[in-house]
Design a protein around this motif. Structure first.
Motif, PDB file in Angstrom:
ATOM      1  N   PHE A   1       0.774  -1.274   0.053  1.00  0.00           N
ATOM      2  CA  PHE A   1      -0.067   0.002  -0.057  1.00  0.00           C
ATOM      3  C   PHE A   1       1.075   1.095   0.113  1.00  0.00           C
ATOM      4  N   GLN A   2       2.049   1.410   0.639  1.00  0.00           N
ATOM      5  CA  GLN A   2       2.819   2.183   0.813  1.00  0.00           C
ATOM      6  C   GLN A   2       4.365   2.206   0.948  1.00  0.00           C
ATOM      7  N   GLU A   3       4.839   3.461   0.899  1.00  0.00           N
ATOM      8  CA  GLU A   3       6.334   3.417   1.412  1.00  0.00           C
ATOM      9  C   GLU A   3       6.519   3.690   2.812  1.00  0.00           C
TER      10      GLU A   3
ATOM     11  N   VAL B   1       7.139   7.432   8.837  1.00  0.00           N
ATOM     12  CA  VAL B   1       6.861   8.147   7.713  1.00  0.00           C
ATOM     13  C   VAL B   1       6.175   7.360   6.919  1.00  0.00           C
ATOM     14  N   LEU B   2       5.283   7.646   6.318  1.00  0.00           N
ATOM     15  CA  LEU B   2       4.509   6.638   5.277  1.00  0.00           C
ATOM     16  C   LEU B   2       4.092   7.623   4.007  1.00  0.00           C
ATOM     17  N   ASP B   3       4.678   7.078   2.747  1.00  0.00           N
ATOM     18  CA  ASP B   3       4.521   7.691   1.602  1.00  0.00           C
ATOM     19  C   ASP B   3       5.189   9.075   1.650  1.00  0.00           C
TER      20      ASP B   3
ATOM     21  N   VAL C   1       4.703  12.332   7.690  1.00  0.00           N
ATOM     22  CA  VAL C   1       5.215  12.270   9.032  1.00  0.00           C
ATOM     23  C   VAL C   1       4.002  11.581   9.592  1.00  0.00           C
ATOM     24  N   GLN C   2       3.815  10.431  10.262  1.00  0.00           N
ATOM     25  CA  GLN C   2       2.911   9.902  10.902  1.00  0.00           C
ATOM     26  C   GLN C   2       3.081  10.293  12.557  1.00  0.00           C
ATOM     27  N   LEU C   3       4.035  10.213  12.762  1.00  0.00           N
ATOM     28  CA  LEU C   3       4.344  10.368  14.384  1.00  0.00           C
ATOM     29  C   LEU C   3       5.720  10.366  14.703  1.00  0.00           C
ATOM     30  N   SER C   4       6.083  11.116  15.770  1.00  0.00           N
ATOM     31  CA  SER C   4       7.348  11.148  16.262  1.00  0.00           C
ATOM     32  C   SER C   4       7.409  10.802  17.654  1.00  0.00           C
TER      33      SER C   4
ATOM     34  N   ALA D   1       0.687  13.744  21.963  1.00  0.00           N
ATOM     35  CA  ALA D   1      -0.596  14.841  22.058  1.00  0.00           C
ATOM     36  C   ALA D   1      -1.667  14.398  21.013  1.00  0.00           C
ATOM     37  N   TYR D   2      -1.232  13.819  19.641  1.00  0.00           N
ATOM     38  CA  TYR D   2      -2.353  13.518  18.797  1.00  0.00           C
ATOM     39  C   TYR D   2      -2.960  12.225  19.039  1.00  0.00           C
ATOM     40  N   GLN D   3      -2.219  11.094  19.852  1.00  0.00           N
ATOM     41  CA  GLN D   3      -2.996   9.970  20.259  1.00  0.00           C
ATOM     42  C   GLN D   3      -3.748  10.087  21.405  1.00  0.00           C
ATOM     43  N   GLU D   4      -3.412  10.909  22.506  1.00  0.00           N
ATOM     44  CA  GLU D   4      -4.287  10.907  23.626  1.00  0.00           C
ATOM     45  C   GLU D   4      -5.554  11.744  23.364  1.00  0.00           C
TER      46      GLU D   4
ATOM     47  N   VAL E   1     -10.015   2.977  13.474  1.00  0.00           N
ATOM     48  CA  VAL E   1      -9.784   2.708  12.191  1.00  0.00           C
ATOM     49  C   VAL E   1      -8.398   3.159  11.756  1.00  0.00           C
ATOM     50  N   GLY E   2      -7.404   2.373  11.189  1.00  0.00           N
ATOM     51  CA  GLY E   2      -6.132   3.059  10.946  1.00  0.00           C
ATOM     52  C   GLY E   2      -5.373   2.563  12.249  1.00  0.00           C
ATOM     53  N   GLY E   3      -4.502   3.607  12.706  1.00  0.00           N
ATOM     54  CA  GLY E   3      -3.667   3.347  13.863  1.00  0.00           C
ATOM     55  C   GLY E   3      -2.941   2.083  14.070  1.00  0.00           C
TER      56      GLY E   3
ATOM     57  N   MET F   1       2.200  -4.543   7.485  1.00  0.00           N
ATOM     58  CA  MET F   1       3.586  -3.890   7.519  1.00  0.00           C
ATOM     59  C   MET F   1       3.639  -2.720   8.495  1.00  0.00           C
ATOM     60  N   VAL F   2       2.621  -1.866   8.503  1.00  0.00           N
ATOM     61  CA  VAL F   2       2.832  -0.970   9.737  1.00  0.00           C
ATOM     62  C   VAL F   2       2.779  -1.508  11.109  1.00  0.00           C
ATOM     63  N   ILE F   3       2.041  -2.554  11.272  1.00  0.00           N
ATOM     64  CA  ILE F   3       2.177  -3.102  12.506  1.00  0.00           C
ATOM     65  C   ILE F   3       3.491  -3.665  12.926  1.00  0.00           C
TER      66      ILE F   3
ATOM     67  N   GLY G   1      -3.818   8.374  -1.302  1.00  0.00           N
ATOM     68  CA  GLY G   1      -3.418   6.872  -1.185  1.00  0.00           C
ATOM     69  C   GLY G   1      -4.522   6.128  -0.447  1.00  0.00           C
ATOM     70  N   PRO G   2      -4.162   5.267   0.410  1.00  0.00           N
ATOM     71  CA  PRO G   2      -5.243   4.267   0.655  1.00  0.00           C
ATOM     72  C   PRO G   2      -6.167   4.843   1.456  1.00  0.00           C
ATOM     73  N   ALA G   3      -6.188   6.107   2.006  1.00  0.00           N
ATOM     74  CA  ALA G   3      -7.145   6.648   3.003  1.00  0.00           C
ATOM     75  C   ALA G   3      -7.992   7.825   2.221  1.00  0.00           C
ATOM     76  N   GLN G   4      -8.093   7.838   0.755  1.00  0.00           N
ATOM     77  CA  GLN G   4      -8.869   8.718  -0.168  1.00  0.00           C
ATOM     78  C   GLN G   4     -10.322   8.590   0.263  1.00  0.00           C
ATOM     79  N   GLU G   5     -10.769   7.529   0.438  1.00  0.00           N
ATOM     80  CA  GLU G   5     -12.204   7.081   0.309  1.00  0.00           C
ATOM     81  C   GLU G   5     -12.769   7.593   2.128  1.00  0.00           C
ATOM     82  N   LEU G   6     -11.654   7.639   3.045  1.00  0.00           N
ATOM     83  CA  LEU G   6     -12.089   7.661   4.412  1.00  0.00           C
ATOM     84  C   LEU G   6     -12.655   9.049   4.662  1.00  0.00           C
ATOM     85  N   VAL G   7     -12.707  10.143   3.783  1.00  0.00           N
ATOM     86  CA  VAL G   7     -13.263  11.694   4.108  1.00  0.00           C
ATOM     87  C   VAL G   7     -14.480  11.489   3.107  1.00  0.00           C
TER      88      VAL G   7
ATOM     89  N   ASN H   1     -12.640  11.730  14.402  1.00  0.00           N
ATOM     90  CA  ASN H   1     -12.058  11.479  13.222  1.00  0.00           C
ATOM     91  C   ASN H   1     -10.858  12.635  12.869  1.00  0.00           C
ATOM     92  N   MET H   2      -9.735  12.270  12.650  1.00  0.00           N
ATOM     93  CA  MET H   2      -8.611  12.804  12.360  1.00  0.00           C
ATOM     94  C   MET H   2      -9.001  13.795  11.304  1.00  0.00           C
ATOM     95  N   ALA H   3      -8.934  15.441  11.432  1.00  0.00           N
ATOM     96  CA  ALA H   3      -9.545  16.343  10.631  1.00  0.00           C
ATOM     97  C   ALA H   3      -8.349  17.341  10.252  1.00  0.00           C
TER      98      ALA H   3
HETATM   99  N1  AAT Z   1      -1.220   6.914  14.980  1.00  0.00           N
HETATM  100  C1  AAT Z   1      -0.747   8.022  14.080  1.00  0.00           C
HETATM  101  C2  AAT Z   1      -0.570   7.594  12.676  1.00  0.00           C
HETATM  102  C3  AAT Z   1      -1.540   7.808  11.695  1.00  0.00           C
HETATM  103  S1  AAT Z   1      -1.337   6.052  10.932  1.00  0.00           S
HETATM  104  C4  AAT Z   1      -2.798   6.023   9.896  1.00  0.00           C
HETATM  105  C5  AAT Z   1      -2.852   4.604   9.461  1.00  0.00           C
HETATM  106  O1  AAT Z   1      -4.186   4.508   8.611  1.00  0.00           O
HETATM  107  C6  AAT Z   1      -1.673   3.882   8.586  1.00  0.00           C
HETATM  108  O2  AAT Z   1      -1.248   2.864   9.658  1.00  0.00           O
HETATM  109  C7  AAT Z   1      -2.636   3.232   7.400  1.00  0.00           C
HETATM  110  O3  AAT Z   1      -1.938   2.330   6.931  1.00  0.00           O
HETATM  111  C8  AAT Z   1      -3.901   3.390   7.751  1.00  0.00           C
HETATM  112  N2  AAT Z   1      -4.837   3.362   6.838  1.00  0.00           N
HETATM  113  C9  AAT Z   1      -4.880   4.315   5.617  1.00  0.00           C
HETATM  114  N3  AAT Z   1      -5.895   3.927   4.769  1.00  0.00           N
HETATM  115  C10 AAT Z   1      -6.474   3.026   5.307  1.00  0.00           C
HETATM  116  C11 AAT Z   1      -7.941   2.266   5.359  1.00  0.00           C
HETATM  117  N4  AAT Z   1      -8.368   2.641   3.905  1.00  0.00           N
HETATM  118  N5  AAT Z   1      -8.369   1.361   5.819  1.00  0.00           N
HETATM  119  C12 AAT Z   1      -7.506   1.048   7.228  1.00  0.00           C
HETATM  120  N6  AAT Z   1      -6.565   1.583   7.709  1.00  0.00           N
HETATM  121  C13 AAT Z   1      -6.007   2.616   6.820  1.00  0.00           C
HETATM  122  C14 AAT Z   1      -2.238   8.846  11.215  1.00  0.00           C
HETATM  123  C15 AAT Z   1      -1.376   9.839  11.218  1.00  0.00           C
HETATM  124  C16 AAT Z   1      -2.387  11.042  10.909  1.00  0.00           C
HETATM  125  C17 AAT Z   1      -1.249  12.295   9.902  1.00  0.00           C
HETATM  126  C18 AAT Z   1      -1.794  13.547   9.864  1.00  0.00           C
HETATM  127  N7  AAT Z   1      -1.229  14.573   8.983  1.00  0.00           N
END
Ligand code: AAT
Length: 292
Positions: free
Chosen positions: A33-35, A49-51, A54-57, A63-66, A85-87, A113-115, A165-171, A191-193
């Motif tokens: 799905f991604q780099e 980092v995905l594609d 930056v996803q997290l440091s 801050a984000y996860q809590e 969803v995701g995470g 692979m992210v896991i 990428g893979p999250a396109q439909e999620l909005v 929802n992350m916004a």
């Molecule tokens: N916990 C903070 C990191 C993320 S990770 C986002 C996750 O969503 C990734 O592991 C990715 O593989 C997953 N994902 C993407 N699309 C889908 C999908 N369609 N179904 C299930 N999982 C998916 C979020 C960071 C936010 C960055 C803000 N700029």
């Protein structure tokens, strides 16, 4: 020159870039799905980092996860059934696990692979997977939610990547409709916004779709996360028709839970004051959001 073009041409934030000094590249791979990249930074610890995004440091993930976990879970009494969803890094699970009322946590992550990478390089995040209440589903969340039983969840937390990428439909609207269906009456979505500085139109679109889809309350909150573009990230909070939810005044205070649990890992960012403060919006955003 080519590097400069690449650097400033990200579709989510064209014309700007944020740099972190790389001390050491720890992992570089490509999934279906991604780099995926993990590096050691000078100031922010390890970074995922995905594609290229930056996803997290390690320094500011708290801050984000809590916030994304406790904003919804502290807004309702006794959450029991939760979907993440995701995470795939596991840190939202780690936060959801703090809630003693929770009995069942489903997580739907598209990319195994992210896991695996998180378990290897971010054990203090991936620890979330060790909770026996967690049930892992490797699947596309759009498909998973289409098949989810009606009214199953008290809370759904969408911790997904940016909508390229893979999250396109999620909005998009059909996705929100399946979430609303999967929630019980008076259930909540967080929802992350994105960033209020960069993505006002995307935020407006998401809010208006959510007003059409969720018949309870719809609110926007935000927090400071230095490694995300423009240094802030937003959260969209929605509830379905049913017992009303007052997101700004949490009924299920974390301080009471923490006091009772004496957790091994202290919260670094979230508390009840941060919760309520997160809904205070700058004038420009309040205007744009209230016009919807
Ligand atoms: N916990 C903070 C990191 C993320 S990770 C986002 C996750 O969503 C990734 O592991 C990715 O593989 C997953 N994902 C993407 N699309 C889908 C999908 N369609 N179904 C299930 N999982 C998916 C979020 C960071 C936010 C960055 C803000 N700029």
């Amino acid at each position: 020159k080519a590097c400069k073009k690449l650097y400033f041409n990200n579709p989510m934030w064209p014309g700007e870039a944020h740099s972190l000094k790389v001390e050491n590249i720890l992992y570089r791979g490509k999934s279906e799905f991604q780099e995926i990249l993990v590096f050691e930074s000078s100031i922010y610890g390890k970074v995922l980092v995905l594609d290229g995004l930056v996803q997290l440091s390690e320094k500011d993930e708290c801050a984000y996860q809590e916030m994304i976990a406790h904003l919804p879970l502290c807004s309702i009494t006794s959450p029991k059934t939760v979907l993440v969803v995701g995470g795939g890094d596991g840190a939202v699970l780690r936060e959801v696990s703090r809630h003693p009322s929770v009995e069942h946590i489903d997580i739907c992550e598209i990319d195994k692979m992210v896991i695996d990478v998180s378990k290897k390089f971010f054990p203090q995040l991936a620890v979330g997977f060790q909770d026996p209440r967690v049930h892992l589903h490797i699947a596309d969340a759009t498909e998973f939610l289409r098949l989810a039983p009606e009214g199953k969840y008290d809370a759904v937390i969408v911790d997904s990547s940016d909508p390229v990428g893979p999250a396109q439909e999620l909005v998009e609207k059909p996705f929100f409709e399946t979430i609303a269906r999967a929630l019980r009456p008076g259930g909540v979505l967080c929802n992350m916004a994105e960033s209020m500085w960069l993505h006002t139109h995307l935020i407006q679109d998401m809010i208006s779709v959510c007003h059409q889809t969720f018949k309870g309350s719809v609110e926007y909150a935000w927090a400071s996360v230095p490694t995300y573009p423009s240094g802030v990230i937003g959260f969209l909070l929605c509830s379905t028709a049913g017992p009303p939810v007052d997101f700004k005044n949490p009924v299920n205070s974390i301080e009471k839970l923490e006091g009772a649990l004496k957790h091994k890992r202290e919260l670094k960012f979230y508390n009840s004051e941060m919760h309520s403060a997160a809904f205070a919006l700058p004038a420009f955003l309040r205007r744009e959001v209230s016009a919807l």
